[in-house]
Design a protein around this motif. Structure first.
Motif, mmCIF file in Angstrom:
data_model
loop_
_atom_site.group_PDB
_atom_site.id
_atom_site.type_symbol
_atom_site.label_atom_id
_atom_site.label_comp_id
_atom_site.label_asym_id
_atom_site.label_seq_id
_atom_site.Cartn_x
_atom_site.Cartn_y
_atom_site.Cartn_z
ATOM 1 N N GLU A 315 -8.366 2.860 0.003
ATOM 2 C CA GLU A 315 -7.961 1.639 -0.540
ATOM 3 C C GLU A 315 -7.764 0.857 0.038
ATOM 4 O O GLU A 315 -7.813 1.021 1.407
ATOM 5 N N VAL A 316 -8.086 -1.034 0.091
ATOM 6 C CA VAL A 316 -8.260 -2.132 0.845
ATOM 7 C C VAL A 316 -7.029 -2.328 0.047
ATOM 8 O O VAL A 316 -7.052 -2.929 -1.189
ATOM 9 N N ARG A 317 -6.377 -3.057 0.836
ATOM 10 C CA ARG A 317 -4.619 -3.409 -0.376
ATOM 11 C C ARG A 317 -3.816 -3.985 0.326
ATOM 12 O O ARG A 317 -4.640 -4.603 2.359
ATOM 13 N N GLY A 318 -3.002 -4.536 0.022
ATOM 14 C CA GLY A 318 -2.511 -6.608 1.068
ATOM 15 C C GLY A 318 -1.883 -7.157 -0.012
ATOM 16 O O GLY A 318 -2.362 -7.460 -0.977
ATOM 17 N N LEU A 319 -1.521 -8.144 0.955
ATOM 18 C CA LEU A 319 -0.598 -9.074 0.497
ATOM 19 C C LEU A 319 -1.274 -11.063 1.025
ATOM 20 O O LEU A 319 -0.757 -10.680 2.411
ATOM 21 N N GLY A 320 -1.713 -11.316 0.548
ATOM 22 C CA GLY A 320 -2.540 -12.758 1.838
ATOM 23 C C GLY A 320 -2.870 -12.504 2.874
ATOM 24 O O GLY A 320 -3.881 -11.628 2.644
ATOM 25 N N LEU A 321 -2.982 -12.977 3.867
ATOM 26 C CA LEU A 321 -3.709 -11.971 5.070
ATOM 27 C C LEU A 321 -3.105 -10.861 6.165
ATOM 28 O O LEU A 321 -3.281 -11.108 7.352
ATOM 29 N N MET A 322 -2.460 -10.639 5.109
ATOM 30 C CA MET A 322 -1.587 -9.431 5.392
ATOM 31 C C MET A 322 -2.380 -7.980 5.202
ATOM 32 O O MET A 322 -2.181 -7.812 3.905
ATOM 33 N N ILE A 323 -3.772 -7.537 5.696
ATOM 34 C CA ILE A 323 -4.688 -6.318 4.874
ATOM 35 C C ILE A 323 -4.715 -5.114 5.578
ATOM 36 O O ILE A 323 -4.812 -5.062 5.936
ATOM 37 N N GLY A 324 -4.440 -4.145 4.857
ATOM 38 C CA GLY A 324 -5.162 -2.492 5.381
ATOM 39 C C GLY A 324 -5.601 -1.833 4.779
ATOM 40 O O GLY A 324 -6.772 -2.001 3.602
ATOM 41 N N ILE A 325 -6.940 -1.666 5.232
ATOM 42 C CA ILE A 325 -7.410 -0.479 5.210
ATOM 43 C C ILE A 325 -7.871 1.080 5.105
ATOM 44 O O ILE A 325 -7.335 1.500 6.383
ATOM 45 N N GLU A 326 -7.078 1.145 4.311
ATOM 46 C CA GLU A 326 -6.383 3.025 4.077
ATOM 47 C C GLU A 326 -7.813 4.136 4.418
ATOM 48 O O GLU A 326 -8.577 4.173 3.543
ATOM 49 N N LEU A 327 -8.096 4.485 5.223
ATOM 50 C CA LEU A 327 -9.188 5.748 5.519
ATOM 51 C C LEU A 327 -8.220 7.090 5.360
ATOM 52 O O LEU A 327 -7.626 6.980 5.314
ATOM 53 N N THR A 328 -9.984 7.718 5.495
ATOM 54 C CA THR A 328 -9.576 9.617 4.558
ATOM 55 C C THR A 328 -9.160 10.127 5.965
ATOM 56 O O THR A 328 -8.622 11.980 6.331
ATOM 57 N N GLU A 329 -9.270 9.852 7.483
ATOM 58 C CA GLU A 329 -9.433 10.581 8.665
ATOM 59 C C GLU A 329 -8.391 9.172 9.646
ATOM 60 O O GLU A 329 -8.270 7.858 8.933
ATOM 61 N N GLN A 330 -8.357 9.668 10.504
ATOM 62 C CA GLN A 330 -8.123 8.853 11.972
ATOM 63 C C GLN A 330 -8.781 7.035 12.343
ATOM 64 O O GLN A 330 -9.227 7.762 12.013
ATOM 65 N N ALA A 331 -7.684 6.405 11.849
ATOM 66 C CA ALA A 331 -8.144 4.643 12.226
ATOM 67 C C ALA A 331 -8.593 4.623 13.674
ATOM 68 O O ALA A 331 -9.343 3.775 14.138
#
Length: 387
Positions: A315-331
């Motif tokens: 998933e790519v999610r967030g609010l404004g310029l606070m964004i997270g890219i959730e991966l299926t493995e270690q980041a």
């Protein structure tokens, strides 16, 4: 040999100088900085207006103590109150100190001791804020925690109801869990928090340490929703790199924090407040905030579209310029690969790449970062598939 306690997992990059969204290392390599000092440099490195304000105050005085009235404290307090709708401000030096003040105020104002926070939250590393933090790893090794903290699942209304009762002094929440993985709160959950707090006479504390001062496209993230906090805490972006924190509260609690009830030797430092005054004069502008919303929507949608279908992206999610890219493995391996390509990012938990660009970031800089991120994530996936 270093004489520093090894409390930080430091990177191998040593900064030499920085300006705007860019940092140059001692090896003369340029990096696009999408960490913003972990959400601190909301206006980028060495913003001219802030630098001028700090130098002007340095030429007056650096410190005088809170025994003296200081007009700069009154000016910044008014700016914060006008922007938030609250009435009084206590100045501290950090987010943890601001949250300490909020916990003390809530317990003293209500005569109760229980504070309800959320699992995976992060509120600081002092004993009270460590106890408030809903992550066991932060509390490990320090013995018995400060008592009367309870944790509910984030965005889980039924679990919230199970934790709040007549003994609850306050519910303390983040609008977006930053360290917990860049998870925005839902409207339903926030409305439930406000409703149950009112029902039991508990105070609503909103921790805006990372989300505040324009990060989400509003001066404070709670302003995206129809809620009215009793207490707000801010830090990080308020000083744009100079140490400062603040706890804001309603007028009902003025007498609770009377003379001798709380204090801080360095809280309300005039140099930090000069920076804060300059920051607020920029960030609270409607045009500026609308620009942050536009940039955030652009960046999030571009990443979502270009990474669509990649098996390693949850998933790519967030609010404004606070964004997270959730991966299926270690980041972490992706973070290191991006550093080699000249892009600085963060992690939030083990599996999330966290992007906190300066709010002044340009379209060209965003496009540069987006390209690097997509190239690295897609390259890793192709490598994994063919290995």
């Amino acid at each position: 040999m270093s004489n520093l306690f090894p409390t930080y997992q430091r990177w191998s990059i040593q900064p030499l100088e920085a300006k705007g969204a860019w940092m140059t290392s001692t090896e003369n390599k340029k990096y696009l900085d999408f960490t913003s000092g972990i959400g601190v440099l909301n206006l980028g490195h060495r913003h001219q207006k802030i630098e001028e304000a700090v130098i002007e105050q340095l030429n007056k005085y650096w410190h005088i103590s809170n025994l003296f009235p200081q007009s700069i404290q009154e000016e910044v307090a008014k700016l914060l109150c006008d922007a938030s709708g609250l009435d009084y401000v206590f100045f501290a030096n950090s987010g943890a100190e601001a949250n300490e003040a909020a916990i003390k105020l809530a317990r003293k104002a209500t005569g109760r001791s229980k504070i309800v926070t959320c699992l995976q939250s992060f509120h600081g590393r002092t004993f009270a804020t460590m106890a408030a933090t809903g992550q066991e790893k932060v509390r490990n090794g320090y013995g018995k925690m400060l008592e009367s903290f309870s944790y509910c699942a984030f965005n889980h209304v039924e679990d919230l109801y199970k934790n709040v009762d007549e003994e609850t002094a306050a519910i303390m929440i983040e609008i977006v869990q930053g360290e917990g993985g860049v998870h925005p709160a839902t409207e339903e959950f926030l409305q439930a928090v406000q409703s149950v707090a009112k029902k039991f006479g508990a105070l609503l504390i909103v921790d805006e340490i990372q989300t505040g001062i324009g990060r989400t496209g509003k001066t404070f993230a709670f302003q995206h929703f129809q809620i009215k906090p009793d207490i707000i805490t801010v830090a990080k972006g308020l000083g744009n790199g100079l140490p400062i924190g603040a706890m804001l509260g309603r007028k009902e609690w003025k007498e609770v924090f009377g003379p001798g009830s709380h204090g801080s030797t360095f809280g309300g430092n005039p140099v930090s407040l000069a920076a804060a005054k300059a920051v607020l004069s920029i960030v609270t502008s409607k045009d500026f905030l609308e620009g942050v919303i536009d940039k955030g929507e652009y960046m999030k949608s571009e990443l979502q579209n270009r990474l669509k279908g990649q098996s390693t992206i949850k998933e790519v999610r967030g609010l404004g310029l606070m964004i997270g890219i959730e991966l299926t493995e270690q980041a972490a391996p992706y973070l290191e690969a991006l550093q080699k390509e000249g892009l600085l990012t963060l992690v939030a938990g083990p599996n999330v790449l966290r992007l906190l660009p300066p709010l002044t970031v340009t379209r060209e800089e965003m496009d540069c970062a987006i390209s690097k991120i997509c190239e690295i994530l897609i390259h890793f996936e192709k490598t994994a598939l063919t290995s």
